[in-house]
Design a protein around this motif. Structure first.
Motif, PDB file in Angstrom:
ATOM      1  N   ARG A 105       1.029   4.096  -3.115  1.00 32.00           N
ATOM      2  CA  ARG A 105       0.789   5.539  -2.973  1.00 32.00           C
ATOM      3  C   ARG A 105       1.934   6.347  -3.569  1.00 32.00           C
ATOM      4  O   ARG A 105       1.731   7.420  -4.134  1.00 32.00           O
ATOM      5  N   ALA A 121      -5.428   2.310  -4.296  1.00 28.38           N
ATOM      6  CA  ALA A 121      -6.166   1.080  -4.589  1.00 28.38           C
ATOM      7  C   ALA A 121      -6.084   0.724  -6.069  1.00 28.38           C
ATOM      8  O   ALA A 121      -5.875  -0.438  -6.439  1.00 28.38           O
ATOM      9  N   TRP A 147       0.833  -1.211   0.000  1.00 26.12           N
ATOM     10  CA  TRP A 147       0.000   0.000   0.000  1.00 26.12           C
ATOM     11  C   TRP A 147       0.865   1.257   0.000  1.00 26.12           C
ATOM     12  O   TRP A 147       0.603   2.207  -0.729  1.00 26.12           O
ATOM     13  N   LEU A 198      -2.604  -0.535  -6.809  1.00 21.92           N
ATOM     14  CA  LEU A 198      -2.461  -1.910  -6.328  1.00 21.92           C
ATOM     15  C   LEU A 198      -3.064  -2.904  -7.310  1.00 21.92           C
ATOM     16  O   LEU A 198      -2.441  -3.911  -7.669  1.00 21.92           O
TER      17      LEU A 198
END
Length: 645
Positions: free
Chosen positions: A404, A412, A400, A415
């Motif tokens: 970012r 999200a 995560w 990912l």
């Protein structure tokens, strides 16, 4: 360098003396110092040598004539190979290569590091073997006519035999205009084949040759070292060895130097290994005039000069030379490049600058030039696969955090993209990429190539591209070690070896790439992605190494150098000449049938030399890639007809 060639006929065949003389004369530009040859039953070996091969005796002979070897290139892991044999390394690489082949046979190739091309005649087995190095830095071309096989460093030696005339391979020309590299064995000439990187050819008298791959670049098991610093230590040691192995040779050393990490690391490492009294001449491209703010892309800097001056202050052995494109044209010297390099080149836009720095290097006595290519795929990889690596090891917090740091939308979405893309079929990725770039129903090269539609259809470019199994334009969406390995192999399949051969022949300078050292490449592919990207900082491994050797402004600079930033003004200054070249393309039936000159003229007619950056991006790529490639292709077609007399 060395020019090498062989003719293999049926048992009892011997070449005419005039054929051997023509063969040697054709190879003379690639080894002007001396000529030697060996004529036996069915096989004739010819070599021409320069002062890089001053200590070599060719053919190298073993076992009373049982093995006879022609060798062009270097073995950079000489000490390891000599240790394999339990001997002190002989002064020339040909003798070491022959001793290794005598002990290990063709398995010897797997142990070698460095650029090479070789031709081996085995008297007992009545077999000829030819091979080129793993990463495609030396060239061999071959042709079989009836019972006779001819193989040589350059196609001109084959043409010199008088049985095969030059004719441009139309499919290879179309590949060039589309920037495709899906058939590395296809040369620029009909009936002449290239021996691709990491391939070997074997043949017996009167029989058809067999070509097969002897090595693949495989990522191997991931490294697991005890600390972050341990990766930096190993990287430093590998780079130091790769640079030191490439500094040997006659004359003075030089290096290409930008403000980026790769070439700067190579130059700094070279300075650390040279005696303090030795100088390192470096060559840096810079804009010919001041760059307007609107010409600079976000996240880039337009001029390498300030960073290079800081590097030179840190390493006083460096003598920086700055080269620009003022006063020249991008297409000067093309015919000499065609003659010595066996084809056109992919980046004619920087050709003038390259020729200028090579001339300066030659005048200063520089004989070896080091580069940083392809560091961005090896030592200074950006770690783009780090999110997927963290997910695979269930390190969700780290995944995560790194997602970012990419700044590609929400964490999200990043990912999901990094986790799923490597699992998607290439066709899906290709369609998505093409849609994003504005032509969903066509491959990417349609956007910049100026081929007529009937040409790419007749040559079956799209079908051949699909059969290749993977495509750069679509594979670039991936980030795994496997995709990097295939990309490096794809680079090795280009005809870069022929372009390097031309520079050695014209200027007497050998361009060498420490970042392409096979040991360093294989190690880099095993480095975990979290060593290459950490907390949003890409190229983290290379930056930590650079922090030991380079100014902080270089080591931690997150911007990239914008190459050929003044391209718009260069094109504007050459508009009359470009229109003349288009006239020639239209006046030649062969090139007029291939190239969509009306499309090019429509773009040039609305050209504004005072408005860089305002051109439609699709038109910009047509000019920057398609136009210059088309003009060069036309010149090559006409040169080839002239070379036939």
């Amino acid at each position: 360098m060395t020019g090498i060639a062989a003719i293999l006929g049926a048992r009892g065949w011997e070449p005419e003396g005039a054929q051997v003389e023509r063969l040697a004369a054709a190879l003379a530009p690639f080894g002007p110092e001396r000529t030697c040859h060996d004529i036996g039953d069915a096989a004739c070996l010819v070599a021409t040598l320069d002062d890089f091969s001053a200590t070599a005796t060719l053919p190298a002979i073993s076992g009373g004539g049982r093995l006879r070897l022609l060798f062009d290139g270097r073995l950079d892991n000489r000490d390891d190979l000599a240790a394999d044999l339990g001997i002190a390394a002989p002064p020339d690489d040909a003798a070491l290569a022959l001793a290794h082949l005598d002990r290990f046979g063709r398995d010897a190739f797997h142990r070698w590091t460095g650029p090479f091309a070789l031709i081996l005649w085995e008297e007992d087995a009545r077999r000829l073997t030819a091979a080129v190095d793993h990463l495609g830095r030396r060239a061999l071309a071959w042709h079989r006519d009836g019972q006779r096989l001819a193989i040589a460093s350059h196609p001109s030696a084959i043409f010199a035999l008088g049985d095969h005339a030059r004719a441009v391979d139309r499919v290879r020309l179309a590949d060039f205009l589309a920037r495709l590299h899906v058939e590395p064995a296809r040369s620029w000439y009909e009936g002449i084949a290239r021996l691709p990187a990491a391939h070997m050819l074997t043949a017996a008298p009167g029989e058809a040759p067999e070509v097969r791959r002897y090595w693949r670049l495989e990522p191997g098991e991931p490294l697991r070292l005890p600390s972050d610093d341990a990766y930096v230590e190993e990287a430093e040691a590998l780079l130091a060895r790769a640079v030191a192995d490439r500094l040997r040779g006659p004359g003075k050393p030089g290096a290409q130097l930008s403000g980026g990490l790769d070439s700067a690391l190579v130059a700094a490492t070279a300075c650390a290994r040279l005696p303090e009294s030795n100088r390192l001449t470096t060559f840096t491209f810079r804009p010919a005039s001041e760059v307007a703010p609107e010409e600079i892309r976000p996240g880039y800097y337009p001029d390498e000069t300030p960073y290079v001056r800081e590097i030179a202050a840190r390493w006083p052995q460096i003598d920086p030379v700055f080269v620009d494109s003022a006063g020249g044209t991008w297409d000067e010297g093309l015919e000499e490049l065609f003659r010595l390099g066996a084809g056109a080149v992919q980046s004619p836009n920087i050709l003038h600058g390259q020729r200028r720095y090579m001339e300066i290097a030659r005048d200063r006595g520089v004989r070896v030039v080091l580069t940083g290519d392809p560091g961005n795929l090896t030592l200074s990889w950006n770690g783009r696969g780090v999110v997927r690596e963290h997910l695979a090891r269930l390190r969700l917090g780290a995944a995560w955090r790194e997602a970012r740091g990419f700044g590609e939308g929400s964490a999200a979405a990043t990912l999901a993209r990094h986790a799923l893309y490597p699992l998607m079929p290439l066709g899906f990725l290709g369609r998505r990429l093409r849609a994003r770039e504005g032509h969903p129903d066509k491959t990417v090269w349609h956007g910049f190539s100026v081929m007529r539609a009937e040409v790419w259809h007749d040559c079956g470019l799209e079908a051949r591209e699909r059969r290749a199994g993977w495509r750069y334009w679509e594979q670039r969406a991936l980030s795994t070690a496997e995709s990097r390995a295939r990309f490096i192999e794809d680079m090795a399949s280009h005809d870069t070896a022929e372009a390097l051969q031309a520079m050695r022949a014209e200027y007497g300078i050998d361009v060498r790439d420490p970042m392409r050292d096979r040991r360093l490449v294989e190690w880099s592919l095993r480095v975990p992605q979290d060593q290459c990207r950490r907390d949003g900082v890409d190229r983290w491994l290379a930056r930590r190494l650079a922090a030991r050797m380079l100014p902080e402004s270089v080591a931690w600079n997150l911007k990239r150098g914008q190459q050929w930033v003044d391209w718009h003004r260069q094109v504007a200054a050459n508009l009359p000449r470009l229109h003349e070249q288009l006239d020639m393309l239209e006046g030649d039936p062969e090139t007029a049938a291939m190239i969509d000159t009306p499309r090019i003229r429509a773009i040039l007619d609305r050209w504004d030399d005072h408005a860089p950056g305002r051109l439609d991006p699709r038109d910009e790529w047509v000019v920057r890639i398609g136009l210059l490639a088309a003009v060069q292709a036309g010149r090559f077609v006409r040169w080839t007809r002239g070379a036939n007399g």
